[in-house]
Design a protein around this motif. Structure first.
Motif, PDB file in Angstrom:
ATOM      1  N   PRO A  66     -23.648  21.555  92.922  1.00 47.97           N
ATOM      2  CA  PRO A  66     -24.487  20.577  93.614  1.00 47.97           C
ATOM      3  C   PRO A  66     -24.202  19.173  93.072  1.00 47.97           C
ATOM      4  O   PRO A  66     -24.153  18.970  91.863  1.00 47.97           O
ATOM      5  CB  PRO A  66     -25.912  21.029  93.293  1.00 47.97           C
ATOM      6  N   ARG A  67     -23.978  18.247  93.975  1.00 49.65           N
ATOM      7  CA  ARG A  67     -23.639  16.881  93.571  1.00 49.65           C
ATOM      8  C   ARG A  67     -24.892  16.120  93.152  1.00 49.65           C
ATOM      9  O   ARG A  67     -25.882  16.098  93.887  1.00 49.65           O
ATOM     10  CB  ARG A  67     -22.935  16.158  94.706  1.00 49.65           C
ATOM     11  N   VAL A  68     -24.841  15.521  91.992  1.00 54.37           N
ATOM     12  CA  VAL A  68     -25.967  14.723  91.510  1.00 54.37           C
ATOM     13  C   VAL A  68     -26.139  13.541  92.452  1.00 54.37           C
ATOM     14  O   VAL A  68     -25.183  12.861  92.798  1.00 54.37           O
ATOM     15  CB  VAL A  68     -25.741  14.261  90.056  1.00 54.37           C
ATOM     16  N   GLY A  69     -27.372  13.344  92.884  1.00 55.40           N
ATOM     17  CA  GLY A  69     -27.685  12.282  93.817  1.00 55.40           C
ATOM     18  C   GLY A  69     -27.774  12.767  95.252  1.00 55.40           C
ATOM     19  O   GLY A  69     -28.227  12.035  96.123  1.00 55.40           O
ATOM     20  N   ASN A  70     -27.380  14.009  95.517  1.00 55.68           N
ATOM     21  CA  ASN A  70     -27.420  14.556  96.866  1.00 55.68           C
ATOM     22  C   ASN A  70     -28.587  15.530  96.964  1.00 55.68           C
ATOM     23  O   ASN A  70     -28.497  16.678  96.520  1.00 55.68           O
ATOM     24  CB  ASN A  70     -26.093  15.250  97.189  1.00 55.68           C
ATOM     25  N   ALA A  71     -29.667  15.070  97.566  1.00 53.43           N
ATOM     26  CA  ALA A  71     -30.891  15.877  97.641  1.00 53.43           C
ATOM     27  C   ALA A  71     -30.666  17.183  98.389  1.00 53.43           C
ATOM     28  O   ALA A  71     -31.243  18.214  98.026  1.00 53.43           O
ATOM     29  CB  ALA A  71     -32.006  15.066  98.302  1.00 53.43           C
ATOM     30  N   ASP A  72     -29.833  17.159  99.423  1.00 51.27           N
ATOM     31  CA  ASP A  72     -29.578  18.387 100.188  1.00 51.27           C
ATOM     32  C   ASP A  72     -28.906  19.451  99.328  1.00 51.27           C
ATOM     33  O   ASP A  72     -29.213  20.635  99.453  1.00 51.27           O
ATOM     34  CB  ASP A  72     -28.704  18.095 101.413  1.00 51.27           C
ATOM     35  N   ASP A  73     -27.977  19.041  98.462  1.00 46.70           N
ATOM     36  CA  ASP A  73     -27.296  19.997  97.580  1.00 46.70           C
ATOM     37  C   ASP A  73     -28.273  20.667  96.622  1.00 46.70           C
ATOM     38  O   ASP A  73     -28.081  21.812  96.222  1.00 46.70           O
ATOM     39  CB  ASP A  73     -26.205  19.301  96.757  1.00 46.70           C
ATOM     40  N   TRP A  74     -29.310  19.960  96.233  1.00 46.70           N
ATOM     41  CA  TRP A  74     -30.222  20.440  95.196  1.00 46.70           C
ATOM     42  C   TRP A  74     -31.488  21.099  95.726  1.00 46.70           C
ATOM     43  O   TRP A  74     -32.175  21.813  94.992  1.00 46.70           O
ATOM     44  CB  TRP A  74     -30.603  19.277  94.271  1.00 46.70           C
ATOM     45  N   ALA A  75     -31.829  20.879  96.985  1.00 47.07           N
ATOM     46  CA  ALA A  75     -33.134  21.316  97.509  1.00 47.07           C
ATOM     47  C   ALA A  75     -33.424  22.792  97.255  1.00 47.07           C
ATOM     48  O   ALA A  75     -34.467  23.140  96.683  1.00 47.07           O
ATOM     49  CB  ALA A  75     -33.223  21.011  99.001  1.00 47.07           C
ATOM     50  N   ALA A  76     -32.529  23.688  97.649  1.00 48.13           N
ATOM     51  CA  ALA A  76     -32.769  25.127  97.477  1.00 48.13           C
ATOM     52  C   ALA A  76     -32.805  25.503  95.998  1.00 48.13           C
ATOM     53  O   ALA A  76     -33.549  26.409  95.602  1.00 48.13           O
ATOM     54  CB  ALA A  76     -31.692  25.932  98.199  1.00 48.13           C
TER      55      ALA A  76
END
Length: 125
Positions: A66-76
């Protein structure tokens, strides 16, 4: 063509890891004090340790990180809870993310601080 693309991506990953690893523990350019790993005490710098050990994959999304700063990558991942995120960091994940995320001198508390830093930077605004 697919093989060349995979080789190029792997080369970029290796270059990123090498670059991340080139930051010296004695480098004082960032804040005029040496980087101190493996101690979650006053002065531990989660951002700086992230830049040294985690940046290569978590800035580019290499291997599905998950890319830091990318909310979609981190949501789940955030929905699973901080304890799960930290345990996955400590133990590694699915043969893709190495145990301790390549910060072999980090304590579990250090890793938790780094995960908290990454999550905080990745929440929706």
């Amino acid at each position: 063509m697919v093989v060349k693309s995979k080789i190029a991506k792997f080369g970029m990953l290796v270059a990123g890891v090498m670059l991340a690893g080139s930051i010296s523990a004695n480098d004082t350019s960032a804040n005029d004090k040496p980087l101190q790993l493996a101690q979650l005490t006053e002065g531990f710098d989660a951002e700086r340790t992230y830049m040294q050990s985690c940046f290569a994959c978590h800035s580019s999304g290499a291997a599905g990180a998950p890319r830091v700063g990318n909310a979609d990558d981190w949501a789940a991942r955030i929905e699973k809870g901080m304890d799960t995120l930290v345990l996955n960091t400590i133990n590694g994940l699915g043969g893709v993310m190495p145990a301790k995320g390549l910060c072999f001198t980090c304590s579990d508390d250090d890793l938790k601080a780094i995960v908290e830093y990454m999550v905080e930077k990745s929440k929706p605004e």
